[in-house]
Design a protein around this motif. Sequence first.
Motif, PDB file in Angstrom:
ATOM      1  N   ALA A   1      40.906  42.203  39.994  1.00 44.87           N
ATOM      2  CA  ALA A   1      41.041  41.941  38.547  1.00 44.87           C
ATOM      3  C   ALA A   1      42.193  42.742  37.959  1.00 44.87           C
ATOM      4  N   GLY A   2      43.092  42.070  37.285  1.00 42.14           N
ATOM      5  CA  GLY A   2      44.193  42.743  36.595  1.00 42.14           C
ATOM      6  C   GLY A   2      45.363  43.128  37.489  1.00 42.14           C
ATOM      7  N   VAL A   3      45.271  42.854  38.807  1.00 40.35           N
ATOM      8  CA  VAL A   3      46.358  43.236  39.731  1.00 40.35           C
ATOM      9  C   VAL A   3      47.336  42.062  39.872  1.00 40.35           C
ATOM     10  N   ALA A   4      48.574  42.273  39.437  1.00 38.22           N
ATOM     11  CA  ALA A   4      49.545  41.180  39.443  1.00 38.22           C
ATOM     12  C   ALA A   4      50.552  41.283  40.591  1.00 38.22           C
ATOM     13  N   ASP A   5      50.735  42.487  41.134  1.00 40.72           N
ATOM     14  CA  ASP A   5      51.755  42.688  42.164  1.00 40.72           C
ATOM     15  C   ASP A   5      51.302  42.066  43.504  1.00 40.72           C
ATOM     16  N   PRO A   6      52.114  41.150  44.073  1.00 42.81           N
ATOM     17  CA  PRO A   6      51.693  40.429  45.285  1.00 42.81           C
ATOM     18  C   PRO A   6      51.355  41.350  46.450  1.00 42.81           C
ATOM     19  N   GLU A   7      52.155  42.386  46.674  1.00 41.49           N
ATOM     20  CA  GLU A   7      51.871  43.258  47.816  1.00 41.49           C
ATOM     21  C   GLU A   7      50.598  44.058  47.604  1.00 41.49           C
ATOM     22  N   LYS A   8      50.368  44.477  46.350  1.00 41.63           N
ATOM     23  CA  LYS A   8      49.103  45.186  46.061  1.00 41.63           C
ATOM     24  C   LYS A   8      47.932  44.246  46.295  1.00 41.63           C
ATOM     25  N   LYS A   9      48.087  42.985  45.880  1.00 36.08           N
ATOM     26  CA  LYS A   9      47.008  42.012  46.078  1.00 36.08           C
ATOM     27  C   LYS A   9      46.714  41.865  47.570  1.00 36.08           C
ATOM     28  N   ARG A  10      47.775  41.703  48.373  1.00 35.28           N
ATOM     29  CA  ARG A  10      47.591  41.567  49.830  1.00 35.28           C
ATOM     30  C   ARG A  10      46.882  42.785  50.410  1.00 35.28           C
TER      31      ARG A  10
ATOM     32  N   GLY B   1      46.251  34.574  55.369  1.00 37.12           N
ATOM     33  CA  GLY B   1      45.034  35.384  55.349  1.00 37.12           C
ATOM     34  C   GLY B   1      44.534  35.661  53.927  1.00 37.12           C
ATOM     35  N   PRO B   2      45.439  36.045  52.997  1.00 33.58           N
ATOM     36  CA  PRO B   2      44.983  36.289  51.615  1.00 33.58           C
ATOM     37  C   PRO B   2      44.662  35.004  50.858  1.00 33.58           C
ATOM     38  N   GLY B   3      44.801  33.888  51.540  1.00 37.55           N
ATOM     39  CA  GLY B   3      44.321  32.612  51.020  1.00 37.55           C
ATOM     40  C   GLY B   3      44.896  32.219  49.677  1.00 37.55           C
ATOM     41  N   LEU B   4      44.018  31.661  48.845  1.00 35.18           N
ATOM     42  CA  LEU B   4      44.460  31.199  47.528  1.00 35.18           C
ATOM     43  C   LEU B   4      44.900  32.381  46.656  1.00 35.18           C
ATOM     44  N   GLY B   5      44.608  33.589  47.121  1.00 36.99           N
ATOM     45  CA  GLY B   5      44.963  34.788  46.352  1.00 36.99           C
ATOM     46  C   GLY B   5      46.453  34.899  46.085  1.00 36.99           C
ATOM     47  N   VAL B   6      47.297  34.414  47.052  1.00 34.63           N
ATOM     48  CA  VAL B   6      48.749  34.506  46.836  1.00 34.63           C
ATOM     49  C   VAL B   6      49.307  33.224  46.224  1.00 34.63           C
ATOM     50  N   ARG B   7      48.406  32.295  45.932  1.00 34.03           N
ATOM     51  CA  ARG B   7      48.840  31.056  45.262  1.00 34.03           C
ATOM     52  C   ARG B   7      48.378  31.021  43.816  1.00 34.03           C
ATOM     53  N   CYS B   8      47.423  31.889  43.490  1.00 35.44           N
ATOM     54  CA  CYS B   8      47.017  32.083  42.094  1.00 35.44           C
ATOM     55  C   CYS B   8      47.917  33.210  41.598  1.00 35.44           C
ATOM     56  N   VAL B   9      49.098  32.809  41.138  1.00 31.93           N
ATOM     57  CA  VAL B   9      50.206  33.750  40.937  1.00 31.93           C
ATOM     58  C   VAL B   9      49.870  34.777  39.843  1.00 31.93           C
ATOM     59  N   GLY B  10      50.241  36.046  40.117  1.00 29.95           N
ATOM     60  CA  GLY B  10      49.961  37.113  39.149  1.00 29.95           C
ATOM     61  C   GLY B  10      48.514  37.559  39.258  1.00 29.95           C
ATOM     62  N   ALA B  11      47.996  38.119  38.154  1.00 33.14           N
ATOM     63  CA  ALA B  11      46.617  38.623  38.175  1.00 33.14           C
ATOM     64  C   ALA B  11      45.645  37.436  38.234  1.00 33.14           C
ATOM     65  N   ILE B  12      44.773  37.471  39.240  1.00 33.78           N
ATOM     66  CA  ILE B  12      43.854  36.339  39.472  1.00 33.78           C
ATOM     67  C   ILE B  12      42.733  36.348  38.439  1.00 33.78           C
ATOM     68  N   THR B  13      42.503  35.193  37.848  1.00 33.92           N
ATOM     69  CA  THR B  13      41.300  35.056  37.016  1.00 33.92           C
ATOM     70  C   THR B  13      40.445  33.960  37.648  1.00 33.92           C
ATOM     71  N   ARG B  14      39.136  34.063  37.421  1.00 32.38           N
ATOM     72  CA  ARG B  14      38.237  33.127  38.107  1.00 32.38           C
ATOM     73  C   ARG B  14      38.476  31.680  37.675  1.00 32.38           C
TER      74      ARG B  14
ATOM     75  N   ILE C   1      49.497  28.044  41.290  1.00 36.58           N
ATOM     76  CA  ILE C   1      49.253  27.954  39.852  1.00 36.58           C
ATOM     77  C   ILE C   1      49.810  29.218  39.183  1.00 36.58           C
ATOM     78  N   PRO C   2      50.986  29.099  38.586  1.00 38.58           N
ATOM     79  CA  PRO C   2      51.606  30.267  37.961  1.00 38.58           C
ATOM     80  C   PRO C   2      50.798  30.740  36.749  1.00 38.58           C
ATOM     81  N   ASP C   3      51.007  31.995  36.431  1.00 42.20           N
ATOM     82  CA  ASP C   3      50.275  32.576  35.308  1.00 42.20           C
ATOM     83  C   ASP C   3      51.029  32.307  34.004  1.00 42.20           C
ATOM     84  N   ILE C   4      51.263  31.054  33.741  1.00 39.53           N
ATOM     85  CA  ILE C   4      51.911  30.689  32.468  1.00 39.53           C
ATOM     86  C   ILE C   4      51.152  29.515  31.862  1.00 39.53           C
ATOM     87  N   GLN C   5      51.287  29.397  30.564  1.00 40.98           N
ATOM     88  CA  GLN C   5      50.663  28.248  29.900  1.00 40.98           C
ATOM     89  C   GLN C   5      51.730  27.492  29.138  1.00 40.98           C
TER      90      GLN C   5
END
Length: 328
Positions: free
Chosen positions: A108-117, A206-219, A250-254
Amino acid sequence: MSSNVRPESMERITTEALATAFIDEQIAEIKAQVGDKKVLLALSGGVDSSVVAALLIKAIGQNLVCVHVNHGLLRKGEPEQVIEVFKNQMNANLIYVDATDRFLDKLAGVADPEKKRKIIGAEFIDVFAEEAKKLEGIEFLAQGTIYPDILESDGVKAHHNVGGLPEELNFELVEPVKLLYKDEVRVVGKVLGLPDNMVYRQPFPGPGLGVRCVGAITRDRLEALREADAIVREEIGKLPETPWQYFCAIPDIQSTGIKYDANGKGERYMGWAVVIRAVNTTDAVKVTVPEIPFATLCKMRDQIVQIPGVNRVLWDISEKPVATIEWE
Ligand code: XMP
């Protein structure tokens, strides 16, 4: 099979007969290596770990303990298929761990791709190690190491997984497909009776959809991505020639959308844009973008905009270089 070097005399496994001979040989080797001891396997549902699971089930049955960790970042239907194929059809000793909340809370709240991995990798090892510690009498760890893992990274897949586990879980390795190339693993998987969508699965990080839900992941955005991904896999999967890899990000933009009520009154609102990505490559280093028929793009668009929160669909035609395959 303890050597990490593929003998020059080893024939490429291209036929059912060669795969059957390989399977028989491996079953004998596994039995000789582990005897009546228990073996642990992290079963992701990817082709390599699935083939290893199917081989070990044939060799030692219930003495193989499979752990399937659902990190909440798998594609639609994946955990269900692992349970269906291995527990229901192959009668595997399978432990299913739904760790979705643990992973998503940490992310939650982690946007950096390497930190997410890093978070996903570390959490995976923690969850797996916790499950392993609950079990008694495990002496071996099976892994889906394949020959390119050994060639390209000097066995990093093995070192990474085992090295990351706590000292007391440093089991002896069982790596029955470590001298095989990917295409051979698929032939073996087919002969072992695994379903086609497992055997011919496209590469999935391996990090799955986690690296495709760009930026901080929300459910909610992750759920929208999972639905869109299922639509894209279904529709592009119907083409006579399927690309090497095809998925969504899915980028984190609207951006602005508009809805009309029954009286024709329009209301503007903000929604997400789903990006369709389809690529061809032989080595994942240089990547081209295949043509997707416009009718297929429109069919996907019409379904994707039905997903709650989504109001726009884009097609990513970037090649590698300069873009990477994944968005993160
Ligand atoms: P990129 O995005 O670097 O991807 O062009 C090349 C290939 O690697 C996959 N990929 C990953 N696989 N963990 C993985 O196991 C990862 O963190 C990861 N990142 C990218 C990607 O899907 C593509 O096939």
